[in-house]
Design a protein around this motif. Structure first.
Motif, PDB file in Angstrom:
ATOM      1  N   LYS A   8     -18.237   5.526  13.064  1.00 29.09           N
ATOM      2  CA  LYS A   8     -16.817   5.701  12.716  1.00 29.09           C
ATOM      3  C   LYS A   8     -16.146   4.378  12.359  1.00 29.09           C
ATOM      4  CE  LYS A   8     -14.144   8.575  14.618  1.00 29.09           C
ATOM      5  NZ  LYS A   8     -13.557   9.813  14.344  1.00 29.09           N
ATOM      6  N   CYS A   9     -16.686   3.272  12.851  1.00 33.23           N
ATOM      7  CA  CYS A   9     -16.097   1.945  12.596  1.00 33.23           C
ATOM      8  C   CYS A   9     -16.340   1.455  11.169  1.00 33.23           C
ATOM      9  CB  CYS A   9     -16.664   0.943  13.605  1.00 33.23           C
ATOM     10  SG  CYS A   9     -15.921  -0.693  13.547  1.00 33.23           S
ATOM     11  N   ILE A  10     -17.367   1.976  10.521  1.00 28.66           N
ATOM     12  CA  ILE A  10     -17.727   1.520   9.178  1.00 28.66           C
ATOM     13  C   ILE A  10     -16.545   1.693   8.220  1.00 28.66           C
ATOM     14  CG2 ILE A  10     -19.234   1.899   7.183  1.00 28.66           C
ATOM     15  CD1 ILE A  10     -21.396   2.855   9.177  1.00 28.66           C
ATOM     16  N   LYS A  11     -16.258   0.635   7.468  1.00 29.76           N
ATOM     17  CA  LYS A  11     -15.183   0.579   6.467  1.00 29.76           C
ATOM     18  C   LYS A  11     -13.792   0.526   7.097  1.00 29.76           C
ATOM     19  CE  LYS A  11     -16.019   1.567   2.330  1.00 29.76           C
ATOM     20  NZ  LYS A  11     -16.060   0.619   1.246  1.00 29.76           N
ATOM     21  N   GLU A  47     -12.683   0.911  24.923  1.00 28.05           N
ATOM     22  CA  GLU A  47     -12.745   2.278  24.388  1.00 28.05           C
ATOM     23  C   GLU A  47     -11.378   2.849  24.018  1.00 28.05           C
ATOM     24  OE1 GLU A  47     -15.153   6.366  25.355  1.00 28.05           O
ATOM     25  OE2 GLU A  47     -14.412   5.183  27.045  1.00 28.05           O
ATOM     26  N   PRO A  48     -10.381   2.798  24.897  1.00 26.52           N
ATOM     27  CA  PRO A  48      -9.076   3.375  24.527  1.00 26.52           C
ATOM     28  C   PRO A  48      -8.310   2.550  23.491  1.00 26.52           C
ATOM     29  CG  PRO A  48      -8.963   2.448  26.736  1.00 26.52           C
ATOM     30  CD  PRO A  48     -10.400   2.375  26.302  1.00 26.52           C
ATOM     31  N   GLU A  49      -8.720   1.307  23.258  1.00 21.33           N
ATOM     32  CA  GLU A  49      -8.042   0.459  22.282  1.00 21.33           C
ATOM     33  C   GLU A  49      -8.400   0.801  20.843  1.00 21.33           C
ATOM     34  OE1 GLU A  49      -5.587  -1.740  22.994  1.00 21.33           O
ATOM     35  OE2 GLU A  49      -5.817  -0.977  25.026  1.00 21.33           O
ATOM     36  N   CYS A  50      -9.515   1.463  20.637  1.00 25.12           N
ATOM     37  CA  CYS A  50      -9.951   1.781  19.278  1.00 25.12           C
ATOM     38  C   CYS A  50      -9.140   2.963  18.748  1.00 25.12           C
ATOM     39  CB  CYS A  50     -11.436   2.120  19.252  1.00 25.12           C
ATOM     40  SG  CYS A  50     -12.013   2.483  17.585  1.00 25.12           S
ATOM     41  N   PRO A  51      -8.354   2.737  17.695  1.00 30.47           N
ATOM     42  CA  PRO A  51      -7.481   3.807  17.196  1.00 30.47           C
ATOM     43  C   PRO A  51      -8.227   4.962  16.523  1.00 30.47           C
ATOM     44  CG  PRO A  51      -7.343   1.890  15.771  1.00 30.47           C
ATOM     45  CD  PRO A  51      -8.188   1.501  16.944  1.00 30.47           C
ATOM     46  N   ILE A  52      -9.514   4.778  16.228  1.00 30.52           N
ATOM     47  CA  ILE A  52     -10.277   5.855  15.576  1.00 30.52           C
ATOM     48  C   ILE A  52     -11.409   6.388  16.466  1.00 30.52           C
ATOM     49  CG2 ILE A  52      -9.697   5.166  13.223  1.00 30.52           C
ATOM     50  CD1 ILE A  52     -12.483   3.806  13.111  1.00 30.52           C
ATOM     51  N   GLU A  53     -11.421   5.973  17.720  1.00 28.30           N
ATOM     52  CA  GLU A  53     -12.401   6.443  18.706  1.00 28.30           C
ATOM     53  C   GLU A  53     -13.839   6.184  18.263  1.00 28.30           C
ATOM     54  OE1 GLU A  53     -11.312  10.508  19.529  1.00 28.30           O
ATOM     55  OE2 GLU A  53      -9.437   9.896  20.463  1.00 28.30           O
ATOM     56  N   PRO A  90      -8.792  -3.657   4.656  1.00 30.49           N
ATOM     57  CA  PRO A  90      -7.699  -3.111   3.835  1.00 30.49           C
ATOM     58  C   PRO A  90      -7.796  -1.599   3.606  1.00 30.49           C
ATOM     59  CG  PRO A  90      -8.591  -5.103   2.824  1.00 30.49           C
ATOM     60  CD  PRO A  90      -9.470  -4.772   3.999  1.00 30.49           C
ATOM     61  N   GLU A  91      -9.009  -1.066   3.537  1.00 30.37           N
ATOM     62  CA  GLU A  91      -9.186   0.366   3.276  1.00 30.37           C
ATOM     63  C   GLU A  91      -9.331   1.199   4.549  1.00 30.37           C
ATOM     64  OE1 GLU A  91     -13.383  -1.487   2.939  1.00 30.37           O
ATOM     65  OE2 GLU A  91     -11.380  -2.081   2.378  1.00 30.37           O
ATOM     66  N   ALA A  92      -9.025   0.631   5.707  1.00 29.34           N
ATOM     67  CA  ALA A  92      -9.243   1.304   6.991  1.00 29.34           C
ATOM     68  C   ALA A  92      -8.564   2.671   7.096  1.00 29.34           C
ATOM     69  CB  ALA A  92      -8.791   0.409   8.138  1.00 29.34           C
ATOM     70  N   GLU A  93      -7.316   2.756   6.721  1.00 31.02           N
ATOM     71  CA  GLU A  93      -6.616   4.044   6.834  1.00 31.02           C
ATOM     72  C   GLU A  93      -7.274   5.121   5.993  1.00 31.02           C
ATOM     73  OE1 GLU A  93      -2.364   4.365   6.670  1.00 31.02           O
ATOM     74  OE2 GLU A  93      -2.140   2.371   7.549  1.00 31.02           O
ATOM     75  N   GLU A  94      -7.715   4.740   4.810  1.00 27.87           N
ATOM     76  CA  GLU A  94      -8.367   5.680   3.904  1.00 27.87           C
ATOM     77  C   GLU A  94      -9.678   6.220   4.493  1.00 27.87           C
ATOM     78  OE1 GLU A  94     -10.759   5.371  -0.341  1.00 27.87           O
ATOM     79  OE2 GLU A  94      -9.277   3.848   0.148  1.00 27.87           O
ATOM     80  N   TRP A  95     -10.412   5.383   5.237  1.00 24.40           N
ATOM     81  CA  TRP A  95     -11.725   5.746   5.752  1.00 24.40           C
ATOM     82  C   TRP A  95     -11.728   6.208   7.200  1.00 24.40           C
ATOM     83  CZ3 TRP A  95     -15.845   6.513   2.830  1.00 24.40           C
ATOM     84  CH2 TRP A  95     -15.833   6.004   1.532  1.00 24.40           C
ATOM     85  N   ALA A  96     -10.644   6.066   7.909  1.00 17.86           N
ATOM     86  CA  ALA A  96     -10.604   6.338   9.344  1.00 17.86           C
ATOM     87  C   ALA A  96     -11.074   7.736   9.741  1.00 17.86           C
ATOM     88  CB  ALA A  96      -9.194   6.088   9.881  1.00 17.86           C
ATOM     89  N   ASP A  97     -10.723   8.743   8.996  1.00 16.04           N
ATOM     90  CA  ASP A  97     -11.070  10.116   9.362  1.00 16.04           C
ATOM     91  C   ASP A  97     -12.306  10.656   8.664  1.00 16.04           C
ATOM     92  OD1 ASP A  97      -8.932  10.335  11.132  1.00 16.04           O
ATOM     93  OD2 ASP A  97      -7.559  10.918   9.526  1.00 16.04           O
ATOM     94  N   LYS A  98     -12.978   9.818   7.900  1.00 22.11           N
ATOM     95  CA  LYS A  98     -14.153  10.287   7.158  1.00 22.11           C
ATOM     96  C   LYS A  98     -15.402  10.246   8.041  1.00 22.11           C
ATOM     97  CE  LYS A  98     -12.387   9.059   2.651  1.00 22.11           C
ATOM     98  NZ  LYS A  98     -11.845  10.193   2.099  1.00 22.11           N
ATOM     99  N   ASP A  99     -16.279  11.212   7.829  1.00 21.35           N
ATOM    100  CA  ASP A  99     -17.558  11.271   8.533  1.00 21.35           C
ATOM    101  C   ASP A  99     -18.671  10.851   7.587  1.00 21.35           C
ATOM    102  OD1 ASP A  99     -16.451  12.295  10.928  1.00 21.35           O
ATOM    103  OD2 ASP A  99     -16.420  14.306  10.073  1.00 21.35           O
TER     104      ASP A  99
END
Length: 113
Positions: A8-11, A47-53, A90-99
Motif C-alpha cells: 500500500k505504501c508504493i507510490k 502503525e496508527p501514524e500511517c494514513p493509508i494503513e 506528489p502523487e500520493a493522494e492519487e495512489w493511496a486507495d489503489k490496490d
C-alpha cells in the motif's frame, strides 16, 4: 513480531511513521519505505501514524503479503535510513486507495536524510 511496510505504501511514501519511531528503523526507497525487522522493537507506534494503513504486524500479514516481510528485510539492508518526516510523494493522494501496486515497486533507493 516486527512491523512491516506493505505494498500500500508504493507510490505514496507517507513519512508520518518515521517521526514517531523510537529506534529509527525506517529505510527509504524511491517510492516506498521499509522497516528493518531486526531493528524494530515491536512498539507499534508507527502503525496508527500511517494514513493509508500500509504498516502491519508480521502476524497480521495475509499469505499474499508475506513477501513484504522479505522485501522489508532485504531493502532495509541497502536503502538509506530515514529519521525525519518529509512529506509524501506528489502523487500520493492519487495512489493511496489503489490496490495491486506491486508492479510499480522500485528497487532504487530514496534520497535519504
Amino acid at each position: 513480531m516486527p512491523f512491516v511496510v506493505t505494498e500500500k505504501c508504493i507510490k505514496c511514501r507517507y513519512t508520518d511513521c518515521v517521526e514517531v519511531c523510537p529506534v529509527d528503523c525506517f529505510y527509504e526507497g524511491e517510492n516506498m519505505l521499509v522497516i528493518n525487522p531486526d531493528e524494530c522493537i515491536d512498539c507499534g507506534v508507527c502503525e496508527p501514524e500511517c494514513p493509508i494503513e500500509a504498516i502491519k504486524s508480521d502476524e497480521e500479514l495475509t499469505p499474499d503479503e508475506d513477501v513484504w516481510l522479505e522485501k522489508n528485510t532485504h531493502y532495509s539492508a541497502i536503502w538509506p535510513n530515514i529519521t525525519k518526516s518529509k512529506g509524501p510523494l506528489p502523487e500520493a493522494e492519487e495512489w493511496a486507495d489503489k490496490d495491486n501496486k506491486v508492479d510499480m515497486f522500485s528497487e532504487k533507493e530514496g534520497a535519504g536524510d
